[in-house]
Scaffold this motif. Structure first.
Motif, mmCIF file in Angstrom:
data_model
loop_
_atom_site.group_PDB
_atom_site.id
_atom_site.type_symbol
_atom_site.label_atom_id
_atom_site.label_comp_id
_atom_site.label_asym_id
_atom_site.label_seq_id
_atom_site.Cartn_x
_atom_site.Cartn_y
_atom_site.Cartn_z
ATOM 1 N N GLU A 1 0.831 -1.214 0.000
ATOM 2 C CA GLU A 1 0.000 0.000 0.000
ATOM 3 C C GLU A 1 0.860 1.258 0.000
ATOM 4 N N ALA B 1 6.156 6.173 7.182
ATOM 5 C CA ALA B 1 5.531 5.148 8.005
ATOM 6 C C ALA B 1 6.290 4.999 9.310
ATOM 7 N N ARG C 1 4.395 0.207 14.604
ATOM 8 C CA ARG C 1 3.455 0.210 15.727
ATOM 9 C C ARG C 1 3.451 -1.167 16.388
ATOM 10 N N VAL D 1 2.795 0.894 9.789
ATOM 11 C CA VAL D 1 1.581 1.625 9.420
ATOM 12 C C VAL D 1 1.969 3.000 8.902
ATOM 13 N N GLN D 2 1.101 3.581 8.077
ATOM 14 C CA GLN D 2 1.311 4.941 7.615
ATOM 15 C C GLN D 2 1.188 5.897 8.800
ATOM 16 N N ASN E 1 0.019 8.814 9.157
ATOM 17 C CA ASN E 1 -1.233 9.531 9.382
ATOM 18 C C ASN E 1 -2.328 8.648 9.971
ATOM 19 N N ARG E 2 -2.014 7.367 10.199
ATOM 20 C CA ARG E 2 -2.972 6.475 10.845
ATOM 21 C C ARG E 2 -2.679 6.292 12.326
ATOM 22 N N VAL E 3 -1.626 6.912 12.808
ATOM 23 C CA VAL E 3 -1.299 6.830 14.227
ATOM 24 C C VAL E 3 -2.317 7.639 15.028
ATOM 25 N N ILE E 4 -2.838 7.022 16.094
ATOM 26 C CA ILE E 4 -3.832 7.690 16.931
ATOM 27 C C ILE E 4 -3.380 7.663 18.378
ATOM 28 N N ASP F 1 -1.598 4.630 20.732
ATOM 29 C CA ASP F 1 -0.770 3.661 20.008
ATOM 30 C C ASP F 1 0.621 3.589 20.639
ATOM 31 N N ASN G 1 -2.996 12.513 18.402
ATOM 32 C CA ASN G 1 -2.959 12.131 16.999
ATOM 33 C C ASN G 1 -1.893 12.968 16.299
#
Length: 791
Positions: free
Chosen positions: A70, A303, A306, A316-317, A319-322, A325, A386
């Protein structure tokens, strides 16, 4: 005795010299790269330029994220399942040897089909077979031979970017209409009395009217809207007389063909709009390739690793870290989000955020901020925000450090616009009154002719073409401005304020002094052996400073976060670090950068480190000091005051221990006293002052990474030429003013014909485009001449 130089990279070889095929290498990495080139028949690399190689500094696992399909898909320019194309930025590319090896990558990896280098942009475009080699393999290969690519989140999602093509469409419509209207107007120009032309004269005129509709209401709509907004704000900008000229041309021409008074001025109307849009398009295309609307994506990694609840690692990318995590940050990686240190020893370089080169040691449970770089081993952190809510992005968007407020600065063109509009309206009124008593039948012709011929198309073109060309010239010389208005602001500057750390000084130390008891050979050997085990920048500076000493294997070694180093060998021990860490420190040097030293629990002395200042600082300050006021703001202590005084003109004001807010308020106070201020700095801690100043210039070692809010970016290698760029901006303004005089000359000629009632369609059709073309030619030649004078 001089040290041997590494055959690959040319750096001095230390005691750990590696010998291979009768050649010396400074480290195993350089020897490995040589072996790779030697075994793949690429030895010609060293014939092009000796010692041209780069010492490889590859961290295992750094490019694991490229193994995710991806992520790789977003980075690839093309991928049909068999072939892929990737464009990579290679910051270490520097000579012909680099180009040669990067264009011969297919010899190192059979899956690579071809590679093409764009040296000015330091990029290599690689076409490869996805079945034989992966994007991850390519990145690792480049890193292993010393050409590690820089990949950030800004490189992903390129396919989603779209360019606003409205101006291109408007220019196309105006050009198409202009050509056709000119063609249909030829019979009118030369008064050809051919039967069929006379029969279809009315049709030709209405066709010209039809062609003019999209010119006025689509191609020229921006000028009409701008004029309306200006009048609504009670300000007459230069677009007011332009819009007035467009409307009068259109209305007058429409009335003429409706009542069969003549053929109108549709040709002049379409030509006017076409040349105005051509100037706007030229200016847009010459803007710097740098984006000044970059956000955190331009700096953060693509990336991150995680750790899930089961302890498994996944890529993970970013911008997907919240929030919540758990992230693994390896040596040399950027922290993408605010968090709390969970495990590991953190040594964080916050120079991007603060401009301060000294790393910060963090212990378990303490806060970590986004934008820092981990300098030691792997650490784990718990995300507390985030990515979009990190401290870094909040600080950047904070009201203190935000975008420049709505500026009250009005360009020369806009300032002329009001006077020019009033003058044109006055001439039209006086001419109308004169002809009302002389020959009332020609009042309408005279008034409309004045408004048509006095349209300031040439004036409106002078600034865009001059500034646009100067932007292009500046860009070629590594000075990148946000827009053309910055050049005009730069020409008005009377005060320049400089940051010190990272601006006047580099992030290296050029002088290290030792004060204290002389060290014995055994103590020096123990000191160097202890420093050798540390990756701390201060440790490396001291290590490189020491003369050749015997390296011994330590019995014990400890690195205390934020304090210093401890090493021992046999019955000898040593401590290096802060005054609180070493034993029995009796030295007080609060205003200097100092590293203290004790051996066997006895204080021995300290090292004083001095910053390295940029080449040409003294000359630049002298040049600027003759033209304007200069000053220095620094967040550091006063330890460098004496060295700065030697570099700066006498009585140059210097202020130390300045916070980001202090810098901002200082610039604001100067502006309140009537000064036009340019701020030159680097790092996010200067963003407030940069945004507040009339012109904010960010100095950057690497123009392709994130820069704070500013009006321009100056490559650090061109710092000493800053005064030359200011002089060139003033020259550009003189060119604009001369262009205004030439334009006024054309207008006066046209007004003579208009006021005396002699204006004919052919005169307007020739005079208006001629004035525009001549102004464009003059400004282009003049700015090119001025550009050659830039050093």
């Amino acid at each position: 005795m001089d040290k041997e130089l590494c055959f690959h990279c040319g750096l001095p070889c230390d005691d750990d010299t590696v010998l291979f095929q009768d050649k010396s290498f400074c480290c195993p990495g350089c020897r490995t790269v040589y072996e790779i080139f030697d075994s793949n028949d690429l030895r010609y690399y060293y014939d092009l330029q000796s010692a041209a190689g780069i010492t490889p500094n590859y961290t295992p696992g750094k490019f694991d994220f490229l193994g995710e399909p991806e992520i790789a898909e977003q980075l690839l320019e093309f991928n049909d399942g068999r072939h892929g194309i990737i464009n990579l930025y290679i910051p270490t590319m520097h000579c012909s040897s680099c180009i040669w090896v990067l264009e011969n990558l297919q010899k190192l990896a059979p899956g690579i089909v071809q590679s093409q280098v764009d040296f000015p942009k330091k990029t290599v475009r690689i076409t490869f077979n996805t079945d034989e080699v992966s994007l991850k393999d390519i990145a690792i290969l480049l890193a292993r031979i010393g050409y590690e690519p820089t990949i950030s989140l800004a490189d992903s999602g390129r396919k989603e970017k779209t360019e606003d093509k409205k101006l291109i469409y408007q220019l196309g419509v105006a050009g198409f209409a202009f050509g056709n209207i000119m063609f249909l107007s030829f019979p009118e120009y030369f008064e050809v009395e051919e039967f069929w032309l006379e029969q279809y004269k009315v049709l030709f005129r209405w066709l010209m009217f039809a062609f003019s509709l999209p010119v006025v209401f689509y191609a020229g709509q921006d000028y009409l809207i701008s004029a309306y907004k200006g009048l609504r704000s009670k300000f007459m900008n230069i677009d007011v007389p332009i819009a007035l000229g467009i409307l009068v041309l259109f209305i007058r021409s429409t009335l003429e063909i409706t009542f069969d008074w003549g053929s109108g001025f549709f040709d002049s109307l379409s030509g006017l709009v076409f040349f105005l849009l051509l100037g706007k398009y030229f200016q847009k295309r010459t803007y710097s390739f740098l984006s000044f609307e970059r956000d955190y994506k331009s700096y953060f990694p693509v990336a991150v690793t995680r750790i899930d609840q089961q302890g498994r690692e996944e890529i993970v990318q970013v911008n997907r870290v919240i929030k919540g995590d758990r992230l693994l940050i390896r040596h040399g990686e950027i922290i993408p989000v605010d968090g709390v240190l969970e495990t590991g020893d953190a040594e964080i370089d916050y120079s991007f955020v603060t401009g301060e080169a000294r790393p910060v040691n963090i212990t378990k449970g303490e806060k970590l901020f986004a934008g820092g770089k981990q300098l030691r081993g792997p650490i784990e952190l718990l995300a507390t925000e985030n990515v979009s809510q990190s401290y870094l992005t909040r600080l950047w968007s904070h009201s203190v450090f935000g975008e420049k407020s709505e500026s009250k600065f009005k360009t020369l063109t806009d300032r002329i616009g009001k006077s020019f509009t009033l003058a044109v309206l006055t001439i039209a009124l006086v001419s109308g009154l004169y002809w009302a008593f002389t020959d009332p039948a020609v009042i309408w012709n005279v008034v409309t002719a004045v408004l048509i011929i006095a349209c300031p198309c040439a004036i409106a073109l002078a600034a865009p073409f001059t500034m646009g060309n100067m932007l292009r010239i500046f860009g070629k010389r590594k000075f990148y401005l946000k827009d053309a208005v910055v050049i005009e602001k730069l020409a008005t500057i009377d005060t320049v304020i400089f940051d010190k750390t990272g601006t006047l000084s580099t992030r290296r130390y050029d002088q290290i002094e030792y004060e204290g008891n002389e060290l014995s050979p055994r103590e020096k050997s123990l000191l160097k052996s202890t420093l050798r085990a540390s990756n701390h920048p201060l440790s490396r500076s001291l290590y490189n400073m020491l003369k050749e000493q015997d390296i011994t294997v330590l019995d014990s070694y400890e690195e205390h976060m934020g304090q210093g180093l401890y090493g021992s060998k046999g019955d000898a021990s040593i401590k290096i670090g802060s005054s609180e860490f070493v034993d029995n420190c009796t030295s007080a040097t609060p205003d200097k950068s100092v590293v203290h030293l004790s051996t066997n629990e006895q204080y021995r002395g300290h090292f004083i480190l001095h910053s390295q200042y940029r080449d040409g600082v003294s000359q630049l300050m002298s040049e600027l000091g003759e033209q304007m006021e200069i000053g220095v703001l620094s967040g550091d202590h006063e330890g460098e005051r004496n060295r700065l005084e030697a570099l700066l003109p006498n009585l140059t004001p210097m202020y130390f221990n300045q916070s980001p807010e202090d810098k901002l308020f200082f610039v604001r106070s100067l502006q309140d006293s009537g000064k036009k201020v340019m701020m030159v700095g680097d790092g996010l801690n200067d963003a407030g002052a940069l945004a507040q100043s009339d012109v904010g210039i960010a100095l950057s070692e690497d123009i392709n990474v994130f820069s704070p809010a500013c009006d321009g970016i100056l490559d650090a290698s061109k710092f000493k030429f800053l005064g030359t760029y200011v002089d060139a901006s003033k020259q550009a303004m003189r060119i604009v003013k001369i262009s205004f005089v030439l334009s006024l000359f054309y207008n006066l000629i046209g007004l003579y014909f208009a006021v005396t009632g002699q204006l004919m369609p052919v005169v307007a059709a020739i005079l208006m485009p001629l004035s525009s073309i001549s102004i464009v030619a003059f400004t282009t030649l003049a700015t090119n001449w001025a550009g050659r004078k830039i050093k």
